[in-house]
Design an enzyme around this catalytic site. Structure first.
Site, PDB file in Angstrom:
ATOM      1  CG  ASP A  71      20.924  80.334  25.091  1.00 32.31           C
ATOM      2  OD1 ASP A  71      21.575  81.124  24.371  1.00 32.31           O
ATOM      3  OD2 ASP A  71      21.432  79.717  26.046  1.00 32.31           O
ATOM      4  CG  ASP A 481      28.396  82.402  29.461  1.00 32.56           C
ATOM      5  OD1 ASP A 481      28.310  82.598  30.682  1.00 32.56           O
ATOM      6  OD2 ASP A 481      27.406  82.189  28.751  1.00 32.56           O
TER       7      ASP A 481
END
Length: 889
Positions: A71, A481
């Site tokens: 992404d 993350d």
């Protein structure tokens, strides 16, 4: 988990990424700057994965040709010989940073040398540039680009649907692209060189995740989400007659053309109330399979169905493996076995708890089996075993209660593909990695198949901060993350991310310059502390205490000797504390949200910056005074650092194209700054070992110098600059952090926004690369008593992780150690951290690495490892330090 990925990217942009992506500027005025070039070798500090992989594409004509899209981190091609991935979009430059987001990818089945990628990261204002279609005739080794008149969103909601880009298998000069934002369906008839909208396509989509979102992120129309050709309706050289198109519209999700795209109509009888994430066609049996969810993903989805459409008769059949009432997830991952077309598989992509689910049918969806099922709740029976020894951090250091397991089968599993040439090979993407197996057909025979990470070479972390201490591990990283890692070996995957606590995103870290064992990090966490400390160079951590009002990590600075810390968290003002942050007090004289750093010599001197003002504290952070320095950037897109070894030597980089922008230097602790005239723009600054014969440390910056954007090095305080990267190695946006290595001249670590941590080494022959942790005496013989604590911290089928603590309980210090033991059950070590090891049969010897050989009386040293086991995993009962036995606790 991957739910924080959007926030990571948004916060990075809000912190100044947009300001750092300027339009083309006029040539600068004449400047006294000398620029040269150096040949560098670039590699990733291995993490393996770390991000969401929403798409995997196998070529249907050539065996072992496969691609993966990410992404925000570009696209990759599979290398069968090494079982690794090769990055394909490292040439994307600073001005086009959004083109590292890949919303779709297509491999040409008629000409396997050709591959296409639809690129662009956001459809709203966060990405200032339009999208593009990139095309390659050499499998991604080089690219040509056609810019689109609209944006596409590789990191937008719905990015796991697809593929939106497709090549006509019969006439490969024809391609289709589904656009977001109401831009419709687009077509190229010249192999992607030019594109035009299909004017008569009847539906541009209408589904948005959250209409109330004023940022334009969640409120964007997700548009047209996949294109699938029925290759049986065409002949070679002639356009395929039947084409299916998926639209983000719950009432009108599937359209078809039977005249090669001349006319289009809604497919009659189709189910409503759901979005079709995928449409996969089995031309052999005449079935179009569709995976439906009530949401666009990749995080959300509460209900879902699987449907089969018979292309010859127009009959729709609900083939869902469970009743609608029993779904709490949507379906997305969808694939058929091209060797055995009646075999179809699908994923429950949004089943976060207790795990994702994978379903398999060998009778075209008539009946299904599951990857796992309950025996008696909460106990599970798995058809698979998981081996994460190559990426042991995938356990997250967790010890969950059933029915959760670690490592998980996955989450956000929108990409699922069976190799079209090999029924035994399956790959699927998760929010953290690519998993796969090469023994899939054991599923049907009743045997257990092994799932492993198939991700080496694919590096997809967003990097917020980097540190390279003068001793201990050469690299510490702060990541979005997955928190961050301590690399003792850049070529190996660390055993675990930072834990205790495990931040979802680490925003800043620092070490004490003269006491590098003291390390601090701050970050974001849904509930829990936002600061952590280490006293062993980042190997182990303990949580600090938050002052009132903290909502996020912010920035943090450690005093030069580790005696105190200054913290500028989100949600409250700047704070200072002595010791390890148990009693924070508010700093005065400095505004909330300031960036903070420490002087690397004077432990009571700290610095701050906010909105064009530089601040200095000489009392350990209690009070700050605004400097009278002028001409600094007025915004907050600034990063600055103090030089090790010289008090008050500060370098500041940052700015924006509509104001002051560049690199500044202060030699008096920030009282005054001088702007380097030869640096047009700069966004990060770092230091490394001085060049041979030089007394001042090497400077490294991500900057624009002489009209060229790149990574630059100076060995003469910025008088001259050498570009150390090249046009093939640009990695989009590199403005978050940069640092040299204090032990290796020429080595530089570069932070990227999706391609992980890159490190480069010079090939100019100026130095050799010393071992940052030299091997100790191969047979150290410490004397005195010793105690060993051996603990298995994680265990899974066939694998385990263990920690060993060796304590010096004698009266004399050790200058090196060698600890031996024998496994009673034949366990085999696969990876060790904080030690070197050898193993012969069941006998193991672990030795210190250079930095942890000294163990004072009454002190201890720890190391850990992952290993494999079969049958039993008993703990060793005896340990020997050299020639003497240790007490086992």
């Amino acid at each position: 988990m991957r739910r924080t990925r959007i926030l990571t990217a948004v916060l990075a942009l809000a912190a100044g990424l947009l300001a750092g992506t300027p339009p083309a500027l006029a040539a600068p005025a004449s400047q006294d700057v000398s620029i040269s070039a150096d040949t560098y070798t670039w590699k990733n500090a291995r993490i393996d994965g770390g991000g969401f992989v929403p798409g995997i594409v196998f070529n249907r004509k050539e065996k072992n040709l496969a691609y993966a899209r990410t992404d925000i981190g570009g696209a990759y091609r599979w290398q069968e010989s090494s079982k690794t991935w090769t990055p394909l979009l490292d040439s994307v430059g600073w001005d086009d940073w959004g083109h590292t987001g890949v919303v779709s990818l297509a491999s040409d089945s008629a000409d396997p040398n050709k591959v296409y990628a639809a690129v662009g990261t956001y459809t709203n204002s966060w990405d200032p540039g339009n999208g593009a279609v990139m095309r390659s005739s050499d499998r991604g080794a080089s690219w040509q680009k056609t810019k689109l008149p609209f944006k596409v969103g590789g990191n937008m909601p719905g990015r796991g649907m697809g593929e939106r880009l497709a090549v006509d298998p019969n006439r490969n000069s024809v391609l289709y692209l589904g656009a977001p934002s109401g831009k419709g369906l687009w077509r190229s008839t010249d192999s992607g060189v030019t594109w035009s909208q299909v004017a008569n396509f009847p539906n541009v989509g209408n589904y948005v995740q959250d209409p109330s979102d004023t940022s334009g992120y969640a409120s964007d129309n997700q548009g047209i989400v996949w294109v699938t050709f029925d290759e049986s309706t065409g002949t070679s050289g002639n356009a395929t007659r039947t084409i299916y198109v998926g639209v983000a519209d719950k009432d009108n999700a599937v359209y078809r053309s039977t005249d090669a795209g001349a006319t289009w109509s809604r497919v009659a009888g189709q189910p409503t109330g759901y979005l079709a994430h995928k449409g996969v066609l089995d031309a052999t049996n005449g079935y179009l399979y569709l995976a439906y969810s009530d949401k666009g993903g990749p995080y959300d989805g509460g209900k879902g169905r699987l449907w089969r459409y018979a292309t010859a008769t127009g009959t729709w059949t609900d083939i869902s493996p469970v009743a609608e009432a029993d779904t709490y997830y949507g379906f997305a991952g969808l694939t058929v076995d091209r060797q055995k077309p009646g075999t179809v598989m699908a994923t429950a992509y949004s089943s976060w708890w207790p795990d994702t689910q994978i379903f398999r049918s060998t009778d075209s969806g008539g009946t299904w089996t599951k990857a796992w099922d309950y025996t008696s709740y909460p106990n599970r029976a798995n058809r698979y075993t998981m081996d994460v020894s190559s990426s042991p951090w995938l356990t997250w250091g967790a010890n969950p209660s059933p029915p959760e397991q670690t490592p998980k089968l996955g989450w956000m599993t929108e990409a699922l593909e069976i190799d079209p040439f090999d029924s035994n090979r399956m790959m699927y993407g998760t929010g953290a990695t690519i998993y796969g197996t090469e023994e899939l057909t054991k599923w049907d025979s009743g045997g257990q198949f092994t799932i492993k990470p198939m991700v080496q070479g694919l590096e997809e972390t967003a990097v917020n901060d980097l540190a390279s201490p003068p001793s201990g591990a050469p690299l510490l990283s702060a990541l979005g993350d997955i928190g961050g890692f301590r690399h003792t070996d850049l070529t190996k995957v660390p055993s675990m991310m930072f834990t205790q606590p495990n931040f979802t995103t680490t925003t800043s870290l620092d070490f004490a310059e003269t006491n590098p064992n003291t390390v601090v990090r701050v970050g974001n966490l849904d509930s829990g502390p936002h600061i952590a400390f280490s006293t062993d160079n980042g190997a182990n951590w303990f949580a600090g205490t938050d002052p009132s009002g903290v909502s996020g990590g912010g920035t943090v600075a450690a005093a030069a000797d580790g005696s105190r810390f200054v913290w500028s968290p989100a949600g409250t003002g700047v704070q200072y504390a002595t010791g390890f942050g148990n009693a924070w007090q508010a700093s005065s004289g400095i505004p909330s949200g300031a960036i903070v750093e420490s002087d690397r010599v004077d432990p009571k001197t700290f610095y701050g910056f906010k909105s064009g003002k530089f601040y200095v504290s000489s009392d350990g952070g209690a009070t700050f005074t605004a400097s009278s320095a002028t001409g600094l950037p007025s915004g907050d897109s600034v990063r600055f650092k103090a030089l090790p070894g010289v008090k008050g030597d500060v370098w500041l980089a940052g700015g924006a194209t509509d104001g002051a922008y560049g690199l500044w230097h202060s030699t008096d602790g920030g009282a005054a700054f001088t702007k380097l005239s030869g640096v047009e723009q700069a966004d990060a600054i770092g230091f490394g070992k001085a060049a041979p014969g030089a007394s001042y440390q090497a400077l490294y910056t991500s900057a624009k110098i002489g009209g060229v954007r790149g990574i630059f090095r100076s060995v003469d305080k910025g008088a001259t600059w050498t570009r150390v990267n090249d046009d093939a190695h640009q990695w989009g946006w590199t403005g978050a952090a940069i640092t040299g290595d204090p032990r290796v001249y020429g080595r530089v670590y570069v932070a990227t926004n999706g391609r992980g941590v890159l490190y480069g080494d010079t090939a100019d022959g100026g130095t050799t690369d010393p071992d940052p942790d030299p091997d100790p005496d191969p047979d150290p013989t410490p004397t005195g008593a010793c105690t060993v604590a051996y603990k298995v911290t994680n265990q899974w089928s066939g694998g385990f992780q263990a920690d060993v603590q060796l304590s010096n309980t004698g009266s004399s210090a050790w200058s090196g150690w060698s600890l031996g033991w024998t496994f009673a059950d034949g366990q085999q070590i696969t990876q060790v951290w904080n030690a070197d090891h050898t193993q012969s049969g069941s006998a193991v010897t672990a030795r210190n690495v250079g930095w942890n050989g000294g163990v004072a009386s009454g002190s201890s040293v720890s190391f850990g490892f992952t290993g494999s086991w079969q049958g039993a995993n008993g703990k060793p009962t005896a340990f020997r330090l050299g020639d003497q036995s240790c007490t086992v606790s």
